[in-house]
Scaffold this motif. Structure first.
Motif, PDB file in Angstrom:
ATOM      1  N   THR A 190      30.497   6.215 -14.904  1.00 40.63           N
ATOM      2  CA  THR A 190      29.807   7.155 -14.019  1.00 40.63           C
ATOM      3  C   THR A 190      30.802   7.866 -13.112  1.00 40.63           C
ATOM      4  OG1 THR A 190      27.831   5.769 -14.063  1.00 40.63           O
ATOM      5  CG2 THR A 190      28.001   7.373 -12.264  1.00 40.63           C
ATOM      6  N   PHE A 221      30.901  -7.382 -16.549  1.00 38.26           N
ATOM      7  CA  PHE A 221      31.653  -6.334 -17.233  1.00 38.26           C
ATOM      8  C   PHE A 221      30.777  -5.109 -17.490  1.00 38.26           C
ATOM      9  CE2 PHE A 221      33.143  -4.070 -20.971  1.00 38.26           C
ATOM     10  CZ  PHE A 221      34.418  -3.742 -20.553  1.00 38.26           C
ATOM     11  N   ASN A 222      29.525  -5.316 -17.864  1.00 33.92           N
ATOM     12  CA  ASN A 222      28.612  -4.186 -18.095  1.00 33.92           C
ATOM     13  C   ASN A 222      28.426  -3.368 -16.821  1.00 33.92           C
ATOM     14  OD1 ASN A 222      28.228  -4.687 -20.795  1.00 33.92           O
ATOM     15  ND2 ASN A 222      26.369  -5.899 -20.487  1.00 33.92           N
ATOM     16  N   VAL A 223      28.286  -4.042 -15.693  1.00 35.97           N
ATOM     17  CA  VAL A 223      28.111  -3.336 -14.422  1.00 35.97           C
ATOM     18  C   VAL A 223      29.382  -2.573 -14.068  1.00 35.97           C
ATOM     19  CG1 VAL A 223      27.763  -3.646 -11.937  1.00 35.97           C
ATOM     20  CG2 VAL A 223      26.335  -4.900 -13.558  1.00 35.97           C
ATOM     21  N   GLY A 242      29.905 -11.245 -19.117  1.00 33.53           N
ATOM     22  CA  GLY A 242      29.341 -10.124 -19.873  1.00 33.53           C
ATOM     23  C   GLY A 242      28.530  -9.196 -18.994  1.00 33.53           C
ATOM     24  N   VAL A 243      27.695  -9.781 -18.145  1.00 35.33           N
ATOM     25  CA  VAL A 243      26.863  -8.986 -17.238  1.00 35.33           C
ATOM     26  C   VAL A 243      27.753  -8.231 -16.242  1.00 35.33           C
ATOM     27  CG1 VAL A 243      25.136  -9.115 -15.405  1.00 35.33           C
ATOM     28  CG2 VAL A 243      24.843 -10.458 -17.486  1.00 35.33           C
ATOM     29  N   ALA A 296      31.763  -1.533 -16.104  1.00 36.06           N
ATOM     30  CA  ALA A 296      31.946  -0.442 -17.067  1.00 36.06           C
ATOM     31  C   ALA A 296      31.033   0.738 -16.721  1.00 36.06           C
ATOM     32  CB  ALA A 296      31.684  -0.934 -18.480  1.00 36.06           C
ATOM     33  N   ALA A 297      29.797   0.455 -16.355  1.00 37.42           N
ATOM     34  CA  ALA A 297      28.865   1.523 -15.985  1.00 37.42           C
ATOM     35  C   ALA A 297      29.374   2.277 -14.761  1.00 37.42           C
ATOM     36  CB  ALA A 297      27.481   0.947 -15.725  1.00 37.42           C
TER      37      ALA A 297
END
Length: 171
Positions: free
Chosen positions: A19, A10-12, A7-8, A14-15
């Protein structure tokens, strides 16, 4: 642990992707519009008028911002003319050269233009709203959308319309 870590991660990822996408597409800005020309300034001498849209300055023409105009003035050599392309409110395009000059109040060389920021012509709060209402028919919070039937959107349009209709009273 693997689910939490995924999860962590994937968040990075995706960000980073979002961007990158935003920077690739870019953000389009409207060209800066001159809101006011200081009397006696280099801008006034060059014929720049309120309402002029600055399309290019010193060869730069993509995504200009008011800060770019300020930087061109500050970074120009003393006495060096800076080429500028303007679009008048009637749509005509003019080319001018302007030499930044130092003012008494600010230790920087400037062109002498102020820029419109998106704003409404809404009357502010005043100390005596009754006097304002009695003398003008307006009250705080009213929004000016036209003067004498002419639509206005910016303060420079408002000032021009009022000046055109102003008739001095005899003493």
């Amino acid at each position: 642990m693997a689910v939490i870590a995924a999860g962590v991660i994937f968040n990075v990822v995706a960000a980073l992707l979002i961007t990158t996408l935003v920077y690739l597409i870019g953000i389009k800005f409207a060209a800066p519009v001159v809101g006011n020309v200081m009397p006696g300034s280099a801008a006034e001498k060059a014929g720049i008028q309120p309402g002029d849209r600055i399309l290019a300055i010193a060869g730069e023409q993509h995504d200009l911002q008011p800060d770019d105009i300020l930087a061109a003035a500050v970074l120009s050599d003393p006495g060096q003319p800076v080429p500028m392309t303007l679009q008048r409110p009637d749509g005509s395009v003019v080319h001018v050269s302007i030499v930044a000059q130092q003012t008494r109040d600010i230790p920087l060389r400037l062109f002498g233009v102020e820029f419109d920021q998106p704003q409404s012509l809404t009357l502010a709060e005043v100390d005596q709203p009754e006097t304002l209402l009695r003398t003008t028919g307006l009250k705080p919070g009213d929004r000016v959308v036209a003067v004498d039937g002419q639509p206005v959107q910016y303060h420079w349009q408002f000032e021009r319309a009022v000046e055109a209709d102003y008739v001095p009273r005899s003493p």
